[in-house]
Motif scaffolding. Structure first.
Motif, PDB file in Angstrom:
ATOM      1  N   UNK A 257      44.652   4.740  59.918  1.00 15.50           N
ATOM      2  CA  UNK A 257      45.202   3.408  59.765  1.00 15.50           C
ATOM      3  C   UNK A 257      46.715   3.342  59.778  1.00 15.50           C
ATOM      4  N   UNK A 258      47.366   4.485  59.779  1.00 15.09           N
ATOM      5  CA  UNK A 258      48.833   4.498  59.840  1.00 15.09           C
ATOM      6  C   UNK A 258      49.270   4.098  61.252  1.00 15.09           C
ATOM      7  N   UNK A 259      50.156   3.115  61.385  1.00 11.66           N
ATOM      8  CA  UNK A 259      50.582   2.675  62.732  1.00 11.66           C
ATOM      9  C   UNK A 259      51.221   3.800  63.534  1.00 11.66           C
ATOM     10  N   UNK A 260      50.888   3.845  64.809  1.00  9.81           N
ATOM     11  CA  UNK A 260      51.459   4.862  65.683  1.00  9.81           C
ATOM     12  C   UNK A 260      52.973   4.714  65.819  1.00  9.81           C
ATOM     13  N   UNK A 261      53.482   3.498  65.615  1.00  5.86           N
ATOM     14  CA  UNK A 261      54.916   3.262  65.775  1.00  5.86           C
ATOM     15  C   UNK A 261      55.731   4.078  64.774  1.00  5.86           C
ATOM     16  N   UNK A 262      55.174   4.293  63.572  1.00  7.30           N
ATOM     17  CA  UNK A 262      55.894   5.090  62.583  1.00  7.30           C
ATOM     18  C   UNK A 262      56.020   6.540  63.043  1.00  7.30           C
ATOM     19  N   UNK A 263      54.930   7.080  63.555  1.00  4.36           N
ATOM     20  CA  UNK A 263      54.960   8.467  64.017  1.00  4.36           C
ATOM     21  C   UNK A 263      55.840   8.614  65.257  1.00  4.36           C
TER      22      UNK A 263
ATOM     23  N   UNK B 248      53.926  14.671  58.480  1.00  3.18           N
ATOM     24  CA  UNK B 248      52.843  14.725  57.497  1.00  3.18           C
ATOM     25  C   UNK B 248      53.363  14.508  56.077  1.00  3.18           C
ATOM     26  N   UNK B 249      54.438  15.192  55.724  1.00  2.00           N
ATOM     27  CA  UNK B 249      54.950  15.138  54.351  1.00  2.00           C
ATOM     28  C   UNK B 249      55.818  13.916  54.079  1.00  2.00           C
ATOM     29  N   UNK B 250      56.477  13.370  55.110  1.00  2.00           N
ATOM     30  CA  UNK B 250      57.425  12.268  54.894  1.00  2.00           C
ATOM     31  C   UNK B 250      56.854  10.895  55.223  1.00  2.00           C
ATOM     32  N   UNK B 251      55.766  10.844  55.999  1.00  6.23           N
ATOM     33  CA  UNK B 251      55.202   9.544  56.384  1.00  6.23           C
ATOM     34  C   UNK B 251      53.793   9.372  55.840  1.00  6.23           C
TER      35      UNK B 251
ATOM     36  N   UNK C 149      50.034   7.311  51.507  1.00  2.39           N
ATOM     37  CA  UNK C 149      48.658   7.528  51.040  1.00  2.39           C
ATOM     38  C   UNK C 149      48.604   7.850  49.548  1.00  2.39           C
ATOM     39  N   UNK C 150      49.592   7.425  48.794  1.00  2.87           N
ATOM     40  CA  UNK C 150      49.603   7.731  47.364  1.00  2.87           C
ATOM     41  C   UNK C 150      48.374   7.177  46.637  1.00  2.87           C
ATOM     42  N   UNK C 151      47.960   5.921  46.883  1.00  5.37           N
ATOM     43  CA  UNK C 151      46.721   5.464  46.235  1.00  5.37           C
ATOM     44  C   UNK C 151      45.504   6.303  46.611  1.00  5.37           C
ATOM     45  N   UNK C 152      45.421   6.693  47.887  1.00  2.00           N
ATOM     46  CA  UNK C 152      44.307   7.525  48.314  1.00  2.00           C
ATOM     47  C   UNK C 152      44.373   8.905  47.668  1.00  2.00           C
ATOM     48  N   UNK C 153      45.576   9.480  47.564  1.00  2.00           N
ATOM     49  CA  UNK C 153      45.727  10.787  46.928  1.00  2.00           C
ATOM     50  C   UNK C 153      45.352  10.719  45.453  1.00  2.00           C
ATOM     51  N   UNK C 154      45.723   9.623  44.791  1.00  2.00           N
ATOM     52  CA  UNK C 154      45.353   9.457  43.388  1.00  2.00           C
ATOM     53  C   UNK C 154      43.831   9.360  43.235  1.00  2.00           C
ATOM     54  N   UNK C 155      43.211   8.653  44.153  1.00  2.00           N
ATOM     55  CA  UNK C 155      41.751   8.538  44.111  1.00  2.00           C
ATOM     56  C   UNK C 155      41.089   9.887  44.350  1.00  2.00           C
ATOM     57  N   UNK C 156      41.581  10.636  45.329  1.00  2.00           N
ATOM     58  CA  UNK C 156      41.026  11.959  45.594  1.00  2.00           C
ATOM     59  C   UNK C 156      41.264  12.905  44.424  1.00  2.00           C
TER      60      UNK C 156
END
Length: 293
Positions: free
Chosen positions: A163-169, A183-186, A191-198
């Motif tokens: 779901x991350x827009x390709x324009x950012x990458x 990976x680490x900066x974008x 994905x902080x909410x997803x990381x918290x859930x995981x």
């Protein structure tokens, strides 16, 4: 007027229904807490609902902590939870990032192989033979590595990364960012909410895990808390505790019941304390604030 009445009645009915569901979920935990604080003789005679402690005593907790395996199991469980959760997050996030790349080599076959493991497995005996052949039997790493990645969690995180827009990458690539930097900066910051859930999923899973420890561990010094609790609750093994016949004026059976309730509270309380701090991330959108305008 009928529509307005329906709209005004529905929130009331919905609220009452949700309150009943909440009570049904909360009462078993309150029952265990009240029972662990009650007098042994009173709790043995009591039947039906329990809405308050019957008397007050902390002797059940005192006897539970006299078991040296409880403290050792606590330390082992904390180690398994912290190390296992961190490694699981790293591997899951890295695997989700690689399989979500459209230009990654063999990304689709790898993802198909990952999904295949959701439906088919080699079984317990091949897993045991594999762990033993790798020299991991009776080691703490066997507990961590066997359940390192949950397939469903990887798929969910991969969907989040898609779901991350390709324009950012693309903008990051123009600035000369490497895949690791992207990976680490974008992806990870978005994905902080997803990381918290995981983190919650893996943490709770590692905290409650006992079956792998029963299969792959032999030394009691490496047993997690849940395996110790299983021995107390199911196998009724309290041999490592102080002689309960000499404590107070109650019988051994009464104190065994009290200790069982106390051990359940001891094993459950940390997760109940941590959960409220991570629960708020469940209602946050993964992409909130990623792109504006």
């Amino acid at each position: 007027m009928k529509t307005r009445k329906k709209r005004s009645v529905f929130p009331l009915i919905n609220g009452i229904f949700l309150c009943l569901i909440g009570i049904l979920c909360l009462y078993p935990m309150l029952y265990i807490v009240f029972a662990s604080l009650s007098e042994p003789a009173a709790i043995m005679k009591h039947t039906g609902l329990l809405v308050a402690p019957l008397g007050f005593t902390l002797e059940g907790y005192g006897l539970a902590f006299k078991n040296p395996n409880i403290l050792t199991g606590y330390a082992n469980t904390i180690f398994y939870v912290v190390v296992g959760t961190v490694l699981s997050l790293i591997v899951t996030a890295a695997g989700a990032f690689v399989t979500s790349r459209k230009d990654a080599l063999l990304a689709r076959p790898i993802m198909l192989a990952v999904v295949f493991t959701m439906y088919f497995s080699g079984g317990l005996i091949p897993l045991y033979l594999l762990v033993n052949s790798l020299g991991l039997y009776n080691t703490r790493m066997a507990i961590i590595l066997v359940g390192l990645v949950n397939t469903w969690n990887l798929i969910v995180m991969r969907t989040s990364f898609l779901g991350v827009p390709d324009s950012l990458e693309e903008s990051a690539k123009i600035d000369g960012a490497t895949p690791l930097r992207i990976f680490t900066s974008i992806y990870l910051p978005l994905s902080k909410p997803m990381l918290a859930t995981m983190t919650l999923f893996y943490g709770v899973g590692n905290w409650n895990s006992w079956f792998n420890a029963m299969i792959f561990l032999q030394d009691r010094e490496k047993f997690p808390l849940q395996l110790i609790m299983r021995e107390i609750l199911i196998a009724n093994d309290m041999s490592s505790m102080t002689n309960m016949n000499t404590v107070g004026t109650y019988s051994n059976d009464m104190y065994q019941v009290l200790v069982k309730y106390s051990v359940v509270v001891i094993a459950t309380l940390p997760i109940l304390c941590i959960y409220p701090f991570l629960q708020r991330y469940f209602i946050k959108g993964v992409m909130v604030g990623a792109i504006k305008g």
